[in-house]
Design a protein around this motif. Sequence first.
Motif, PDB file in Angstrom:
ATOM      1  N   ARG A   6      -3.166 -39.715   9.210  1.00 12.50           N
ATOM      2  CA  ARG A   6      -2.195 -39.624   8.114  1.00 12.50           C
ATOM      3  C   ARG A   6      -1.806 -38.173   7.893  1.00 12.50           C
ATOM      4  N   LEU A   7      -0.538 -37.876   8.015  1.00  8.75           N
ATOM      5  CA  LEU A   7      -0.028 -36.521   7.803  1.00  8.75           C
ATOM      6  C   LEU A   7       1.005 -36.568   6.681  1.00  8.75           C
ATOM      7  N   ASP A   8       0.588 -36.246   5.490  1.00 11.50           N
ATOM      8  CA  ASP A   8       1.495 -36.256   4.347  1.00 11.50           C
ATOM      9  C   ASP A   8       2.143 -34.892   4.202  1.00 11.50           C
ATOM     10  N   GLN A   9       3.443 -34.844   4.277  1.00  7.11           N
ATOM     11  CA  GLN A   9       4.174 -33.600   4.064  1.00  7.11           C
ATOM     12  C   GLN A   9       5.017 -33.724   2.804  1.00  7.11           C
ATOM     13  N   LEU A  10       4.874 -32.761   1.935  1.00  9.75           N
ATOM     14  CA  LEU A  10       5.630 -32.795   0.686  1.00  9.75           C
ATOM     15  C   LEU A  10       7.116 -32.625   0.955  1.00  9.75           C
ATOM     16  N   LYS A  11       7.909 -33.369   0.233  1.00  3.62           N
ATOM     17  CA  LYS A  11       9.360 -33.280   0.356  1.00  3.62           C
ATOM     18  C   LYS A  11       9.929 -32.850  -0.989  1.00  3.62           C
ATOM     19  N   LEU A  12      10.730 -31.797  -0.949  1.00  3.56           N
ATOM     20  CA  LEU A  12      11.313 -31.267  -2.174  1.00  3.56           C
ATOM     21  C   LEU A  12      12.653 -31.949  -2.429  1.00  3.56           C
ATOM     22  N   ALA A  13      12.810 -32.508  -3.610  1.00  2.00           N
ATOM     23  CA  ALA A  13      14.063 -33.170  -3.987  1.00  2.00           C
ATOM     24  C   ALA A  13      14.763 -32.338  -5.067  1.00  2.00           C
ATOM     25  N   PHE A  14      16.087 -32.246  -4.959  1.00  2.00           N
ATOM     26  CA  PHE A  14      16.872 -31.445  -5.896  1.00  2.00           C
ATOM     27  C   PHE A  14      17.727 -32.346  -6.777  1.00  2.00           C
ATOM     28  N   LEU A  54      26.066 -27.884  -7.881  1.00  2.00           N
ATOM     29  CA  LEU A  54      25.039 -26.844  -7.895  1.00  2.00           C
ATOM     30  C   LEU A  54      23.694 -27.434  -8.310  1.00  2.00           C
ATOM     31  N   PRO A  55      22.608 -26.905  -7.767  1.00  2.00           N
ATOM     32  CA  PRO A  55      21.285 -27.430  -8.124  1.00  2.00           C
ATOM     33  C   PRO A  55      20.927 -27.111  -9.572  1.00  2.00           C
ATOM     34  N   GLN A  56      20.372 -28.101 -10.256  1.00  2.00           N
ATOM     35  CA  GLN A  56      19.933 -27.905 -11.637  1.00  2.00           C
ATOM     36  C   GLN A  56      18.422 -27.835 -11.755  1.00  2.00           C
ATOM     37  N   GLY A  57      17.747 -28.401 -10.795  1.00  2.00           N
ATOM     38  CA  GLY A  57      16.296 -28.406 -10.823  1.00  2.00           C
ATOM     39  C   GLY A  57      15.762 -29.043  -9.556  1.00  2.00           C
ATOM     40  N   CYS A  58      14.459 -29.065  -9.427  1.00  2.00           N
ATOM     41  CA  CYS A  58      13.851 -29.678  -8.251  1.00  2.00           C
ATOM     42  C   CYS A  58      12.503 -30.273  -8.618  1.00  2.00           C
ATOM     43  N   HIS A  59      12.038 -31.178  -7.777  1.00  2.00           N
ATOM     44  CA  HIS A  59      10.745 -31.820  -7.985  1.00  2.00           C
ATOM     45  C   HIS A  59      10.221 -32.326  -6.649  1.00  2.00           C
ATOM     46  N   ILE A  60       8.942 -32.620  -6.596  1.00  2.00           N
ATOM     47  CA  ILE A  60       8.350 -33.176  -5.389  1.00  2.00           C
ATOM     48  C   ILE A  60       8.711 -34.653  -5.307  1.00  2.00           C
ATOM     49  N   TYR A  61       9.313 -35.027  -4.193  1.00  2.00           N
ATOM     50  CA  TYR A  61       9.700 -36.436  -4.006  1.00  2.00           C
ATOM     51  C   TYR A  61       8.443 -37.270  -3.778  1.00  2.00           C
ATOM     52  N   GLU A  62       8.326 -38.361  -4.522  1.00  2.00           N
ATOM     53  CA  GLU A  62       7.138 -39.196  -4.447  1.00  2.00           C
ATOM     54  C   GLU A  62       7.396 -40.413  -3.575  1.00  2.00           C
ATOM     55  N   ARG A 113       6.450 -43.928  -2.671  1.00  2.00           N
ATOM     56  CA  ARG A 113       5.726 -44.995  -3.347  1.00  2.00           C
ATOM     57  C   ARG A 113       5.648 -46.211  -2.434  1.00  2.00           C
ATOM     58  N   ASP A 114       5.036 -47.263  -2.936  1.00  2.00           N
ATOM     59  CA  ASP A 114       4.828 -48.452  -2.108  1.00  2.00           C
ATOM     60  C   ASP A 114       6.140 -49.059  -1.621  1.00  2.00           C
ATOM     61  N   SER A 115       7.198 -48.929  -2.422  1.00  2.00           N
ATOM     62  CA  SER A 115       8.483 -49.496  -2.011  1.00  2.00           C
ATOM     63  C   SER A 115       9.051 -48.760  -0.799  1.00  2.00           C
ATOM     64  N   ASN A 116       8.800 -47.457  -0.712  1.00  2.00           N
ATOM     65  CA  ASN A 116       9.209 -46.711   0.486  1.00  2.00           C
ATOM     66  C   ASN A 116       8.427 -47.184   1.702  1.00  2.00           C
ATOM     67  N   LYS A 117       7.150 -47.458   1.483  1.00  2.00           N
ATOM     68  CA  LYS A 117       6.277 -47.810   2.602  1.00  2.00           C
ATOM     69  C   LYS A 117       6.563 -49.191   3.152  1.00  2.00           C
ATOM     70  N   ILE A 118       7.169 -50.057   2.345  1.00  2.00           N
ATOM     71  CA  ILE A 118       7.576 -51.367   2.879  1.00  2.00           C
ATOM     72  C   ILE A 118       8.554 -51.164   4.019  1.00  2.00           C
ATOM     73  N   MET A 119       9.583 -50.354   3.772  1.00  2.00           N
ATOM     74  CA  MET A 119      10.626 -50.138   4.778  1.00  2.00           C
ATOM     75  C   MET A 119      10.051 -49.437   5.997  1.00  2.00           C
ATOM     76  N   MET A 120       9.231 -48.403   5.768  1.00  2.00           N
ATOM     77  CA  MET A 120       8.683 -47.634   6.887  1.00  2.00           C
ATOM     78  C   MET A 120       7.770 -48.496   7.745  1.00  2.00           C
ATOM     79  N   ARG A 121       6.932 -49.305   7.108  1.00  2.00           N
ATOM     80  CA  ARG A 121       5.950 -50.066   7.859  1.00  2.00           C
ATOM     81  C   ARG A 121       6.593 -51.247   8.596  1.00  2.00           C
TER      82      ARG A 121
END
Length: 588
Positions: A550-558, A566-574, A576-584
């Motif tokens: 398992r290689l988890d790499q943080l993804k920055l979302a703006f 123009l960018p107003q802020g940013c956060h770490i993209y999370e 979740r299980d719903s993402n993993k349904i599609m990936m798996r």
Amino acid sequence: MSHPDCRLNLRPLGTPRGVSSVVGPHGVGASPGDKKSKNKSIRGKKKSIFETYMSKEDVSDGLKRGTLIQGVLRINPKKFHEAFIPSPDGDRDIFIDGVVARNRALNGDLVVVKLLPEEQWKVIKPESNDKETEGAYELDLPEELCGSHLPQQSVKGYGDSPDVIIEAQFDDSDSEDGHGNTQNVLVDGVKKLSVCVHDKGKEDADAPVTKDESTSMSQDSRALPEKSLQRSAKVVYILEKKHSRAATGFLKLLADKNSELFRKYALFSPSDHRVPRIYVPLKDCPQDFVTRPKDYTNTLFICRIVDWKEDSNFALGQLAKSLGQAGEIEPETEGILTEYGVDFSDFSSEVLDCLPQGLPWTIPPEEFSKRRDLRKDCIFTIDPSTARDLDDALSCKPLADGNFEVGVHIADVSYFVPEGSPLDKVAAERATSVYLVQKVIPMLPRLLCEELCSLHPLTDKLTFSVIWTLTPEGKILGEWFGRTIIRSCTKLSYEHAQSMIESPTEKIPEKELPPISPEHTSEEVHQAVLNLHGIAKELRKQRFVDGALRLDQLKLAFTLDHETGLPQGCHIYEYRDSNKIMMRINCS
């Protein structure tokens, strides 16, 4: 451990790594000899800095015999004198030391290299990991002083200032032939640096080491048990110029106002220090650049290299266009796309003519006889809430025996892209869509991506499907591949799917869900998501049992301003299980 007394001086500013430089009567920076030799070389034919490339025949022969090696050149973006190509045997990368050894090749080029003699290989410590051997800074020592690639010692203040080192290769005070007198140049963090190694007896610290002494020292370093060698090489041919030869950067006048070059050229300084500085004809520059150069101090330009001669530190180029003010999003974005060779131009009318002209488009009747009709199945998409190109959909039908019929349905783009058509050719050239923070550069026209092929709900669409018969544990009992026609019953976002997963027994209020086809219920969709989630968890668990890493790499979302972009802020993209349904499911 004792060493012969030897003062190791840093390379003067303005001298490329690999170009000889000694301390002479006229100060650091003079060529071997004195200023007379420099003036003589200017009056006569300039001495070549780079080697002439080998002939195609010799390169082909050398590759066949194994005396030459080819590979893709990677230049360290932070320490641009360091470059590497992969070793054909999968061993440690082959090291290419300095601009001269790179021989005018740029990052990403497919090059042919020749290994240097072993005494010129890079000396490293065995405890250094591979990353360090590809990025660790070495003290740069003139060959005339202390031989080739002695064991390097870090100098406090030198390795800590990579930006200074980057700028030090070609300082603004360089004369146009690359041999400026830098006797009095002091750069913050690199002032008067030298390394003294003491031993019995004293010698002239500035005296060059003799050949015998240099060879002996190199041999001693190779004999040390705690040292090892990294193969080093020089570029002898460029097989394919993968680099776009385009760069963004800034214009400035040449330093020597009395030179003939000053009346013909301006100097282009790329933002990417892996690209050389470039002479640009003044006729390409803005009309008032010579009289008002400060007006363009913060203006970003695009320049393309057209030539790089053997006797020049600098390439020759043409100014392509002015992008705008540095630091603004659109000019900077256009510069990045141009540098990396991304085609962001509008699609030509010839390409657009390949697409159906009458909208709304409907599926021709003959396609129904060629495809499996899945329009009555409960099929849906799960994508980011802002997605417009819905290119895949899922289905999960429970079977009477407790197993499931799971389907992945991909938009059938091939139907609209005839082989060899102008549309096919431009798609092949672009190869992929490029996703930026604020925009997408599509591989195919938006009409195709976002309308004709996008799997919008309640619309008949052409797809290519894979349908598996799976046990609840994800074991494949059967499979089917083929062309299909589907009608998605709803467009779920990841947030919708996640709320269903987190509330397995509760009914999601209709107002919190997107519209769903009358032929299907929200409960049916909810249960399908839960079933897919359960299978995805089992598949994921089995992967790790089988040894997956398992290689988890943080993804920055703006977050962007809807009006200005123009960018107003940013956060770490999370994820979740719903993402993993599609990936798996898509990877199963």
